[in-house]
Design a protein around this motif. Structure first.
Motif, mmCIF file in Angstrom:
data_model
loop_
_atom_site.group_PDB
_atom_site.id
_atom_site.type_symbol
_atom_site.label_atom_id
_atom_site.label_comp_id
_atom_site.label_asym_id
_atom_site.label_seq_id
_atom_site.Cartn_x
_atom_site.Cartn_y
_atom_site.Cartn_z
ATOM 1 N N LYS A 37 0.836 -1.201 0.000
ATOM 2 C CA LYS A 37 0.000 0.000 0.000
ATOM 3 C C LYS A 37 0.869 1.247 0.000
ATOM 4 O O LYS A 37 0.556 2.237 -0.661
ATOM 5 C CB LYS A 37 -0.937 0.000 1.206
ATOM 6 N N GLU A 38 1.987 1.201 0.714
ATOM 7 C CA GLU A 38 2.923 2.325 0.735
ATOM 8 C C GLU A 38 3.525 2.591 -0.641
ATOM 9 O O GLU A 38 3.997 3.683 -0.919
ATOM 10 C CB GLU A 38 4.047 2.065 1.745
ATOM 11 N N HIS A 39 3.492 1.564 -1.498
ATOM 12 C CA HIS A 39 4.032 1.678 -2.857
ATOM 13 C C HIS A 39 2.923 1.824 -3.899
ATOM 14 O O HIS A 39 3.164 1.674 -5.093
ATOM 15 C CB HIS A 39 4.909 0.466 -3.181
ATOM 16 N N GLY A 40 1.692 2.075 -3.427
ATOM 17 C CA GLY A 40 0.592 2.362 -4.341
ATOM 18 C C GLY A 40 -0.215 1.172 -4.815
ATOM 19 O O GLY A 40 -1.063 1.327 -5.685
ATOM 20 N N LEU A 41 0.024 -0.008 -4.276
ATOM 21 C CA LEU A 41 -0.756 -1.180 -4.660
ATOM 22 C C LEU A 41 -1.740 -1.532 -3.561
ATOM 23 O O LEU A 41 -1.343 -1.705 -2.409
ATOM 24 C CB LEU A 41 0.152 -2.392 -4.918
ATOM 25 N N GLU A 42 -2.982 -1.621 -3.905
ATOM 26 C CA GLU A 42 -4.035 -1.982 -2.949
ATOM 27 C C GLU A 42 -4.221 -3.491 -2.972
ATOM 28 O O GLU A 42 -4.861 -4.028 -3.872
ATOM 29 C CB GLU A 42 -5.351 -1.278 -3.303
ATOM 30 N N GLU A 43 -3.651 -4.163 -2.022
ATOM 31 C CA GLU A 43 -3.779 -5.610 -1.872
ATOM 32 C C GLU A 43 -4.247 -5.899 -0.452
ATOM 33 O O GLU A 43 -4.016 -5.111 0.454
ATOM 34 C CB GLU A 43 -2.443 -6.315 -2.112
ATOM 35 N N THR A 44 -4.899 -7.029 -0.295
ATOM 36 C CA THR A 44 -5.295 -7.488 1.029
ATOM 37 C C THR A 44 -4.494 -8.740 1.359
ATOM 38 O O THR A 44 -3.878 -9.350 0.473
ATOM 39 C CB THR A 44 -6.793 -7.824 1.086
ATOM 40 N N GLU A 45 -4.542 -9.110 2.605
ATOM 41 C CA GLU A 45 -3.898 -10.352 3.031
ATOM 42 C C GLU A 45 -4.426 -11.519 2.203
ATOM 43 O O GLU A 45 -3.662 -12.354 1.715
ATOM 44 C CB GLU A 45 -4.174 -10.563 4.519
ATOM 45 N N ALA A 46 -5.758 -11.561 2.019
ATOM 46 C CA ALA A 46 -6.388 -12.655 1.265
ATOM 47 C C ALA A 46 -5.996 -12.630 -0.208
ATOM 48 O O ALA A 46 -5.747 -13.688 -0.804
ATOM 49 C CB ALA A 46 -7.903 -12.588 1.410
ATOM 50 N N SER A 47 -5.933 -11.440 -0.808
ATOM 51 C CA SER A 47 -5.591 -11.385 -2.235
ATOM 52 C C SER A 47 -4.153 -11.848 -2.471
ATOM 53 O O SER A 47 -3.864 -12.529 -3.459
ATOM 54 C CB SER A 47 -5.819 -9.983 -2.803
ATOM 55 N N ILE A 48 -3.268 -11.503 -1.557
ATOM 56 C CA ILE A 48 -1.873 -11.957 -1.674
ATOM 57 C C ILE A 48 -1.800 -13.470 -1.492
ATOM 58 O O ILE A 48 -1.126 -14.165 -2.262
ATOM 59 C CB ILE A 48 -0.974 -11.221 -0.667
ATOM 60 N N ALA A 49 -2.496 -13.985 -0.497
ATOM 61 C CA ALA A 49 -2.508 -15.436 -0.262
ATOM 62 C C ALA A 49 -3.042 -16.173 -1.490
ATOM 63 O O ALA A 49 -2.485 -17.202 -1.892
ATOM 64 C CB ALA A 49 -3.346 -15.766 0.965
ATOM 65 N N ASN A 50 -4.100 -15.645 -2.102
ATOM 66 C CA ASN A 50 -4.666 -16.271 -3.299
ATOM 67 C C ASN A 50 -3.685 -16.249 -4.459
ATOM 68 O O ASN A 50 -3.534 -17.259 -5.162
ATOM 69 C CB ASN A 50 -5.976 -15.589 -3.703
#
Length: 79
Positions: A37-50
């Motif tokens: 997020k600090e680098h401008g990418l909106e990811e969640t814990e779940a999206s990364i795990a997937n």
């Protein structure tokens, strides 16, 4: 590179490499999401795990994750 590594798909190789870098940096999926997020990418814990369980993700995600993990350099032989 071992014979087994040569037989792995590119997806498997990329996800194994990224998981190893996360482990080396002692960073969880949640922490990686915060750093991305600090680098401008909106990811969640779940999206990364997937993404990592599938092994399919964009090169932009891969590169941003390496930056977020503060990986200073990689050797292509290591992937």
């Amino acid at each position: 590179m071992s014979k087994q590594d040569k037989q792995l798909s590119w997806e498997d190789r990329a996800k194994r490499f990224l998981k190893a870098e996360m482990k080396r940096a002692d960073v969880s999926y949640l922490e990686l999401a915060k750093r991305l997020k600090e680098h401008g990418l909106e990811e969640t814990e779940a999206s990364i795990a997937n993404k990592l369980s599938r092994g399919t993700f964009a090169a932009t995600f891969f590169l941003a994750a390496l930056v977020a993990l503060e990986v200073e350099g990689i050797r292509l032989e290591d992937i």
